[in-house]
Design an enzyme around this catalytic site. Structure first.
Site, mmCIF file in Angstrom:
data_model
loop_
_atom_site.group_PDB
_atom_site.id
_atom_site.type_symbol
_atom_site.label_atom_id
_atom_site.label_comp_id
_atom_site.label_asym_id
_atom_site.label_seq_id
_atom_site.Cartn_x
_atom_site.Cartn_y
_atom_site.Cartn_z
ATOM 1 C CB SER A 95 -0.890 -0.233 1.429
ATOM 2 O OG SER A 95 0.009 0.045 2.503
ATOM 3 C CD GLU A 109 6.293 -2.368 -9.051
ATOM 4 O OE1 GLU A 109 5.098 -2.013 -9.626
ATOM 5 O OE2 GLU A 109 7.376 -2.307 -9.887
ATOM 6 C CD GLU A 160 -5.075 0.096 -4.252
ATOM 7 O OE1 GLU A 160 -4.414 0.492 -3.239
ATOM 8 O OE2 GLU A 160 -4.449 -0.356 -5.331
HETATM 9 P P1 NAD Z 1 0.592 -3.258 3.000
HETATM 10 O O1 NAD Z 1 1.121 -2.321 2.389
HETATM 11 O O2 NAD Z 1 -0.445 -3.424 4.225
HETATM 12 O O3 NAD Z 1 1.344 -4.860 3.277
HETATM 13 C C1 NAD Z 1 2.538 -4.896 2.222
HETATM 14 C C2 NAD Z 1 3.620 -5.805 3.062
HETATM 15 O O4 NAD Z 1 4.493 -4.669 3.850
HETATM 16 C C3 NAD Z 1 3.315 -6.857 4.074
HETATM 17 O O5 NAD Z 1 4.272 -7.841 4.080
HETATM 18 C C4 NAD Z 1 3.082 -6.113 5.447
HETATM 19 O O6 NAD Z 1 3.340 -6.961 6.431
HETATM 20 C C5 NAD Z 1 4.401 -5.314 5.190
HETATM 21 N N1 NAD Z 1 4.478 -4.151 6.293
HETATM 22 C C6 NAD Z 1 3.446 -3.537 6.804
HETATM 23 N N2 NAD Z 1 4.037 -2.456 7.665
HETATM 24 C C7 NAD Z 1 5.428 -2.401 7.497
HETATM 25 C C8 NAD Z 1 6.472 -1.432 7.785
HETATM 26 N N3 NAD Z 1 6.151 -0.841 8.842
HETATM 27 N N4 NAD Z 1 7.776 -1.804 7.524
HETATM 28 C C9 NAD Z 1 7.882 -2.708 6.521
HETATM 29 N N5 NAD Z 1 6.837 -3.554 6.002
HETATM 30 C C10 NAD Z 1 5.630 -3.348 6.549
HETATM 31 O O7 NAD Z 1 -0.555 -4.016 1.779
HETATM 32 P P2 NAD Z 1 -1.265 -5.402 1.474
HETATM 33 O O8 NAD Z 1 -2.624 -4.985 2.171
HETATM 34 O O9 NAD Z 1 -0.437 -6.410 1.729
HETATM 35 O O10 NAD Z 1 -1.460 -5.274 -0.226
HETATM 36 C C11 NAD Z 1 -2.290 -4.332 -0.900
HETATM 37 C C12 NAD Z 1 -1.731 -3.044 -1.333
HETATM 38 O O11 NAD Z 1 -0.588 -3.557 -2.228
HETATM 39 C C13 NAD Z 1 -2.595 -2.306 -2.245
HETATM 40 O O12 NAD Z 1 -2.407 -1.019 -2.067
HETATM 41 C C14 NAD Z 1 -1.988 -2.809 -3.882
HETATM 42 O O13 NAD Z 1 -2.526 -1.891 -4.717
HETATM 43 C C15 NAD Z 1 -0.608 -3.022 -3.577
HETATM 44 N N6 NAD Z 1 -0.130 -3.787 -4.549
HETATM 45 C C16 NAD Z 1 0.498 -3.125 -5.272
HETATM 46 C C17 NAD Z 1 1.016 -3.899 -6.585
HETATM 47 C C18 NAD Z 1 2.056 -3.249 -7.670
HETATM 48 O O14 NAD Z 1 2.684 -4.129 -8.325
HETATM 49 N N7 NAD Z 1 2.095 -2.025 -7.687
HETATM 50 C C19 NAD Z 1 0.807 -5.296 -6.649
HETATM 51 C C20 NAD Z 1 0.222 -5.863 -5.495
HETATM 52 C C21 NAD Z 1 -0.316 -5.184 -4.636
#
Ligand code: NAD
Length: 482
Positions: A229, A250, A383
């Site tokens: 995210s 990403e 989103e």
């Molecule tokens: P998220 O950002 O909540 O988590 C992503 C990852 O980051 C997880 O493994 C989580 O544990 C980790 N994380 C959380 N806090 C952290 C911190 N403080 N430091 C380091 N890592 C941390 O996202 P999500 O809910 O797992 O996924 C959904 C999001 O991902 C959506 O916004 C989507 O658009 C995005 N996404 C983007 C792409 C792309 O290619 N652009 C592909 C897939 C998903």
């Protein structure tokens, strides 16, 4: 293996002794307890990766390519089990999980090929305008890299990072999403089975706040590749800014689908549905803003409503299921929150808008379409990451392009038109990393993945995905000395 972490080629207990529950989102049943890592486990994993880098970074591209191909073949051999593991944890229909595994195999094979080609690219002479000097370039692995992935396409997003990192000669620590760790942990078993040297791949499950932040803050990490995210992407970027370290991001999207007045309406209906309801809409590239030429809007919306209401929802393993549940309770609540907000804003619902009926358990939401959504509505701009489509009409090509580009994001876009010159002309004006004309969302290992604007920094896949893990070094000296 689920109650352990994969560090230095071995399955080891988490130092905290804590576990995280893993849920099947269709049944809400706990299907596993995985070991929850801590900053101490990240330390061990980074140390193992650092030690392994000494020899792995010296292997030839051809040697690394052979490992990558062996991994691809192991994935192929276990494809059905991996797909089932992914579906049971993520909730996506088995048919979609099978496509994920095929994508991962193609990615591993593709980067095996690029690894093999790397050797011939080393010490390439760079012609200089200045006489009397010779310069050559080398491509060297960045170091120990930290890879952080989300839960929507487990094993695929991971392959997009792990395969090029290994091809480049990096060693790594992978942090899977705490929501879908099961299929990701299989990568450790696969690495063991092909004899990958200990410490080259390390996998530490755990929460983002414990394990993810320890990884991004670790002084021995050369670079972080993060998919997730925008909220967390910002935190990761801040952590790396303090250390001035490399970063690929990403992030999110709010991609438009443009349907021109000459579109084939039946095909358009299929492509629109695929772009928003595949993976229950939990796609960064979901074409969640539909822009339709006003002259065809009534007929198209009629078809869309009928096709959406005919979609079969259900458990991933049920025959003929086209859409599963949302992957987590948190995501279910977020999406329902947006739907309620849309209703509170007085938006017009074409269909859906409720928790799906007929399911006693599970995070099922009706595929939902709002029409005539104002451009200042949160549903149009933010989103949602779920099965919610927002529709607006346009009257001219120029207006369609303006509306499409009026977004903080720029990950992807779709164009549906039978006039190829028009579609090409529009594609060239859209601000997005990948544009699909008259097709579903086709992502090949050879094409780039990444976004304009707030959708991220850098590109994955293709040669760009490999370049992200390589440092460029030039060696320059007087010709007289040669
Ligand atoms: P998220 O950002 O909540 O988590 C992503 C990852 O980051 C997880 O493994 C989580 O544990 C980790 N994380 C959380 N806090 C952290 C911190 N403080 N430091 C380091 N890592 C941390 O996202 P999500 O809910 O797992 O996924 C959904 C999001 O991902 C959506 O916004 C989507 O658009 C995005 N996404 C983007 C792409 C792309 O290619 N652009 C592909 C897939 C998903």
């Amino acid at each position: 293996m689920y109650d352990t972490l994969f560090i230095n080629g071995d399955w080891v207990a988490a130092s905290s002794g804590k576990t995280l529950a893993v849920i099947n989102p269709a049944t809400e049943a706990v299907i596993a307890e995985v070991a929850a890592g801590s900053p101490a486990d990240i330390d061990s994993a980074v140390s193992a990766a650092k030690a392994a880098f000494t020899h792995w970074s010296k292997t030839s591209g051809a040697q690394r390519g052979a490992y990558l191909r062996a991994i691809a073949r192991r994935i192929e051999a276990g494809a059905e089990e991996l797909a089932a593991l992914s579906s049971g944890n993520n909730g996506k229909p088995l048919s979609e999980a099978r496509i994920d595994i095929d994508d991962a195999i193609a990615t591993w094979d593709y980067y095996a090929g690029l690894a093999e080609q790397l050797d011939a690219r080393q010490n390439a002479e760079v012609p200089l305008a200045m006489p009397g000097y010779r310069s050559s370039s080398r491509l060297e692995p960045a170091g120990v890299v930290g890879l952080i992935v989300p839960w929507n396409f487990p094993f695929v997003t991971t392959a997009w990072k792990v395969a090029p990192a290994l091809a480049a000669g990096c060693t790594l620590v992978l942090k899977p999403s705490e929501i879908t760790p099961l299929v990701e942990l299989q990568l450790g078993a696969i690495a063991q089975s092909v004899g990958l040297p200990a410490g080259v791949i390390n996998i530490v499950c755990g929460s983002g706040s414990d394990v993810g932040s320890a990884l991004t803050a670790h002084p021995d990490i050369a670079k972080i590749s993060f998919t997730g995210s925008n909220r967390v992407g910002e935190i990761v970027m801040q952590s790396l800014a303090k250390q001035v370290k490399g970063l690929s991001l990403e992030l999110g999207g709010k991609s438009p689908m443009l349907v021109m007045d000459d579109a084939d309406l039946d095909q358009a209906t299929d492509w629109i549905l695929g772009g928003i309801f595949y993976n229950a809409g939990q796609m960064c590239s979901a074409t969640s803003r539909l822009l339709v030429h006003e002259s065809i809007a009534p007929q198209l919306l009629q078809r869309l409503k009928a096709a959406t209401e005919a979609l079969k929802l259900g458990d991933a393993f049920e025959e003929g299921v086209q859409m599963g549940p949302l992957t987590s309770k948190a995501q279910f609540d977020t999406v329902m929150g947006y739907i309620e907000r849309g209703q509170a804003e007085g938006l017009t619902l074409l269909t859906g808008g409720r928790r799906a009926e007929g399911f006693e358990r599970g995070y099922f939401i009706e595929p939902t379409i709002f029409v005539d959504v104002p451009t200042d509505s949160a549903l149009w701009r933010e989103e949602i990451f779920g099965p919610v489509l927002c529709v607006r009409t346009f009257s001219s090509e120029a207006q369609a392009i303006t509306l499409a580009n009026d977004s903080d994001f720029g990950l992807a876009a779709g164009i549906i038109s039978q006039d190829n010159a028009k579609a090409q002309r529009i594609a060239e004006q859209l601000q997005a990393g990948h544009i699909w004309i008259n097709s579903l969302q086709l992502v090949c290992p050879e094409t780039s993945w990444g976004g304009f604007k707030r959708s991220g920094i850098g590109r994955e896949l293709g040669p760009w995905g490999l370049a992200a893990y390589l440092e460029v070094k030039h060696i320059t000296q007087p010709l007289a000395e040669l």
